[in-house]
Write an enzyme that holds these catalytic residues in place. Sequence first.
Site, PDB file in Angstrom:
ATOM      1  N   HIS A 163       7.532   2.811  -2.308  1.00 36.59           N
ATOM      2  CA  HIS A 163       8.552   2.758  -1.337  1.00 36.59           C
ATOM      3  C   HIS A 163       9.788   3.427  -1.205  1.00 36.59           C
ATOM      4  CE1 HIS A 163       6.664  -1.259   0.196  1.00 36.59           C
ATOM      5  NE2 HIS A 163       5.959  -0.129   0.691  1.00 36.59           N
ATOM      6  N   ASP A 192       3.246   5.110  12.539  1.00 43.52           N
ATOM      7  CA  ASP A 192       2.987   5.184  11.146  1.00 43.52           C
ATOM      8  C   ASP A 192       2.159   6.182  10.504  1.00 43.52           C
ATOM      9  OD1 ASP A 192       3.392   4.446   8.459  1.00 43.52           O
ATOM     10  OD2 ASP A 192       2.619   2.400   8.953  1.00 43.52           O
ATOM     11  N   HIS A 224      -2.347  -0.561  -3.537  1.00 42.54           N
ATOM     12  CA  HIS A 224      -2.077  -1.067  -2.285  1.00 42.54           C
ATOM     13  C   HIS A 224      -3.154  -1.390  -1.125  1.00 42.54           C
ATOM     14  CE1 HIS A 224      -2.266   2.802  -0.246  1.00 42.54           C
ATOM     15  NE2 HIS A 224      -1.656   3.325  -1.186  1.00 42.54           N
ATOM     16  N   HIS A 262      -2.849  -2.112   7.692  1.00 43.94           N
ATOM     17  CA  HIS A 262      -2.144  -3.086   8.646  1.00 43.94           C
ATOM     18  C   HIS A 262      -2.244  -3.143   9.974  1.00 43.94           C
ATOM     19  CE1 HIS A 262       1.512  -0.506   9.021  1.00 43.94           C
ATOM     20  NE2 HIS A 262       1.108  -0.029   7.771  1.00 43.94           N
ATOM     21  N   HIS A 308       4.376  -3.319  10.560  1.00 41.38           N
ATOM     22  CA  HIS A 308       3.244  -4.220   9.889  1.00 41.38           C
ATOM     23  C   HIS A 308       3.297  -5.406  11.251  1.00 41.38           C
ATOM     24  CE1 HIS A 308       4.296  -2.674   5.330  1.00 41.38           C
ATOM     25  NE2 HIS A 308       3.654  -1.860   6.583  1.00 41.38           N
ATOM     26  N   GLU A 320      -4.700   3.942   5.530  1.00 37.39           N
ATOM     27  CA  GLU A 320      -3.990   4.989   4.659  1.00 37.39           C
ATOM     28  C   GLU A 320      -4.279   4.490   3.106  1.00 37.39           C
ATOM     29  OE1 GLU A 320       0.166   2.969   4.547  1.00 37.39           O
ATOM     30  OE2 GLU A 320      -0.414   1.599   6.120  1.00 37.39           O
ATOM     31  N   TYR A 348      -2.346   7.608  -6.811  1.00 37.21           N
ATOM     32  CA  TYR A 348      -0.918   8.125  -7.561  1.00 37.21           C
ATOM     33  C   TYR A 348      -0.999   8.005  -8.904  1.00 37.21           C
ATOM     34  CZ  TYR A 348      -0.430   6.058  -2.708  1.00 37.21           C
ATOM     35  OH  TYR A 348      -0.334   5.661  -1.457  1.00 37.21           O
ATOM     36  N   ARG A 385      -1.095  10.116  -0.041  1.00 35.55           N
ATOM     37  CA  ARG A 385      -1.600   9.311   0.807  1.00 35.55           C
ATOM     38  C   ARG A 385      -1.815   9.899   1.944  1.00 35.55           C
ATOM     39  NH1 ARG A 385       2.207   5.765  -0.116  1.00 35.55           N
ATOM     40  NH2 ARG A 385       3.563   6.271   1.725  1.00 35.55           N
ATOM     41  N   GLU A 439      -2.447   8.869   6.201  1.00 33.36           N
ATOM     42  CA  GLU A 439      -2.504   7.728   6.997  1.00 33.36           C
ATOM     43  C   GLU A 439      -2.465   7.969   8.569  1.00 33.36           C
ATOM     44  OE1 GLU A 439       1.340   5.358   6.737  1.00 33.36           O
ATOM     45  OE2 GLU A 439       0.301   3.590   7.682  1.00 33.36           O
TER      46      GLU A 439
HETATM   47 MN   LIG Z   1       1.422   2.098   7.035  1.00 31.93          MN
END
Ligand SMILES: [Mn+2]
Length: 430
Positions: free
Chosen positions: A235, A263, A342, A346, A353, A376, A380, A397, A399
């Site tokens: 984040h 997103d 993760h 979602h 979300h 997504e 990492y 990532r 997505e």
């Molecule tokens: Mn997302």
Amino acid sequence: MHVSFQHRRQRLLAQLGDAIAILPTAPEVIRNGDAHYPYRGDSHFLYLTGFSEPEAVLVLDGKAGKALLFCRDKNPDSEIWDGFRYGPAAAEAFGFDEAYSIVELDQRLPPLLAEHAALYWAVGRDTGWDARIAGYLQQARQQARVGKDAPQQYGDLLALIDEMRLLKDEREIAVLQQAGRISAEAHVRAMQACRPGMMEYQIEAELLHHFVRNGARQPAYESIVAGGANACTLHYAANNARLNDGDLLLIDAGCEFNGYAGDITRTFPVNGRFSGAQRDVYEVVLAAQLAAIAAVQPGARLDAPADAALRVLVQGMLDLKLLAGSVDGVIESGDYRRFYMHGIGHFIGLDVHDVGARRPGGPWRSFESGMCTTIEPGLYIRPDDRVPAVFHNIGIRIEDNVLVTDDGHQVYTDDVPKRIDDIEALMKQH
Ligand SMILES: [Mn+2]
């Protein structure tokens, strides 16, 4: 335009039966001093009303089958400073049966409650309304002594609305697709603008510029513009580092358009050319994402995409020598979480979300036409003696937003490339 909101209220009224429901919108929030955060209404309230002013409460009277709006009064002085308000004329503009001044709420609600045997509201959301509604109930019970009932049954209104919001209607799908399109174009703009030596926030500015230019005044969430090692902070929001030649840039950003979120995440080389190691990791994540998207099908269990992606990711971790062992062994042990920590995605809608129970009452539910989800996966790789150094600080990532259709799915955020050749070709042009 208000027809679809009316339709949603009627569907909810049908579920309420003889009950009454109370749904306030979100309060305004002070940022500092006397400056406010940009106002954003409550998503459930917006879903049922389309009414975006603060200080408003929707009341659904199940007995009378009516939708009532309580809202701010017209106020010529305030409107000079803060702009137009509908006032109770909102009834006609938004298709409510009745509309009243918000200052009448305290007086009108208790006798209305006294007419109903059951009450639904957003129970236990810590918004101050639990206490307020308890006060209304107390007054309603006092009125019950003179020959009326007060509600004796209580239910969670949001659980009912969540189920409705889970399946997007035609109007919502159109708005989501537009949010997805604007977000994808913004990512294209960011790829085209990116050069070694720029600051992360300068790329963020490219995204925001495209959002706002297209009528999406706010991002759906804080944009993540993470160069190099910053991509391994899931984040990351500082967006204040310099972009180095040879590093990757991970951008996770989407706009909010007419209340609906986009997103998208893309990861691409700052200088426009993937290195060998970056390419190797990227191809694993992309293959995992494509496998997960393929698993989004009506009737498939909601956890099917996660399972599909995980097998591809773990096989990739073994091939890249990030881990040793077998696919099943690594999945069993959970060791993959060192590099993929993760979920696969979602629901997305009014909230980035978005609402909707994934396992109502225990078992996984299945995808249905009209659901909308992100897919997504990522890898990492933080510096670690056990991992080949060439992979250190690579964070990737990818997505997209996926709508479940009657016969499959639609990826509606694919206006921005994600295949290596396509990304390199796009960046080469600029
Ligand atoms: Mn997302």
